[in-house]
Design an enzyme around this catalytic site. Sequence first.
Site, PDB file in Angstrom:
ATOM      1  N   GLY A 234      29.230  11.869  34.825  1.00 10.60           N
ATOM      2  CA  GLY A 234      29.506  12.043  36.245  1.00 10.60           C
ATOM      3  C   GLY A 234      28.640  11.104  37.053  1.00 10.60           C
TER       4      GLY A 234
ATOM      5  N   GLN B 183      24.313   8.427  44.477  1.00 17.60           N
ATOM      6  CA  GLN B 183      23.572   7.798  43.388  1.00 17.60           C
ATOM      7  C   GLN B 183      23.713   6.277  43.389  1.00 17.60           C
ATOM      8  OE1 GLN B 183      25.148  10.748  40.313  1.00 17.60           O
ATOM      9  NE2 GLN B 183      23.113  10.220  39.532  1.00 17.60           N
TER      10      GLN B 183
ATOM     11  N   CYS C 134      20.105  13.349  34.136  1.00 18.06           N
ATOM     12  CA  CYS C 134      20.614  12.783  35.383  1.00 18.06           C
ATOM     13  C   CYS C 134      20.348  11.283  35.408  1.00 18.06           C
ATOM     14  CB  CYS C 134      19.932  13.454  36.575  1.00 18.06           C
ATOM     15  SG  CYS C 134      20.506  12.850  38.178  1.00 18.06           S
ATOM     16  N   LEU C 135      21.360  10.528  35.809  1.00 22.73           N
ATOM     17  CA  LEU C 135      21.211   9.078  35.892  1.00 22.73           C
ATOM     18  C   LEU C 135      20.214   8.665  36.973  1.00 22.73           C
ATOM     19  CD1 LEU C 135      24.953   8.044  35.439  1.00 22.73           C
ATOM     20  CD2 LEU C 135      23.127   8.061  33.708  1.00 22.73           C
TER      21      LEU C 135
ATOM     22  N   HIS D 212      26.487  19.910  38.862  1.00 24.68           N
ATOM     23  CA  HIS D 212      25.483  18.851  38.953  1.00 24.68           C
ATOM     24  C   HIS D 212      25.883  17.805  39.996  1.00 24.68           C
ATOM     25  CE1 HIS D 212      22.420  16.111  36.985  1.00 24.68           C
ATOM     26  NE2 HIS D 212      23.152  15.247  37.657  1.00 24.68           N
ATOM     27  N   GLU D 213      27.124  17.335  39.906  1.00 20.51           N
ATOM     28  CA  GLU D 213      27.572  16.295  40.844  1.00 20.51           C
ATOM     29  C   GLU D 213      27.702  16.830  42.265  1.00 20.51           C
ATOM     30  OE1 GLU D 213      27.316  13.309  39.859  1.00 20.51           O
ATOM     31  OE2 GLU D 213      27.109  13.899  37.765  1.00 20.51           O
TER      32      GLU D 213
ATOM     33  N   HIS E  53      24.472  16.758  44.045  1.00 19.07           N
ATOM     34  CA  HIS E  53      24.129  15.437  44.591  1.00 19.07           C
ATOM     35  C   HIS E  53      24.678  15.269  46.005  1.00 19.07           C
ATOM     36  CE1 HIS E  53      22.052  13.287  41.442  1.00 19.07           C
ATOM     37  NE2 HIS E  53      22.979  13.598  40.543  1.00 19.07           N
TER      38      HIS E  53
END
Length: 188
Positions: free
Chosen positions: A46, A51, A99-100, A141-142, A145
């Site tokens: 994702g 991000q 997480c990226l 999670h997304e 963000h």
Amino acid sequence: MAVRSILISGDPVLHTPAAPVVDFDDDLRALVADMFETMDAAPGVGLAGPQVGVGLRLFTFSYTDDDDVTWRGVAINPELWITPIPAGFADEDEDVEGCLSFPGERFPLMRAQSAILRAVDLDQQPFEIRADGWLARIFQHEFDHLDGTLYVDRLEYPDAKLAAKISRKRSWGVPGLSWLPGVDNLED
């Protein structure tokens, strides 16, 4: 299409609620194409607009479940409903998340088992996905963000303390830091 740099924890756009998408134009289509390419190159399951430095309410996702069904798409201006988060502690093996924007690290975190995602696609067509397990986790999670929350913000002691220590050690937590998938290797 192009791989974009991914912001690292501390950049203000990651910690600010994103604005709704209002312009469904070629720029949005290019952004979404870049987000898919970036997510795949990272690799990730994702990627949210903030991000990649775009404070808009959208995220891409790509996940193949245990039945070999691939869920891949973009959620624009999403709404998310979740079941109650179970009480107790996250399982060190089953509930681990990464997480990226906090690259190279994974921590256990309790999430709701089920979620309902409602959003529109690039053609402004509404859709709904009822998700369980990892797909539900990805959506939560997304979606976080888009509200300016990183998963490390939700960690409990002692994982929260360890995440803060890692952030300090790597000089994260300040504006302007990013990494480029396929170019930068941030793993220790």
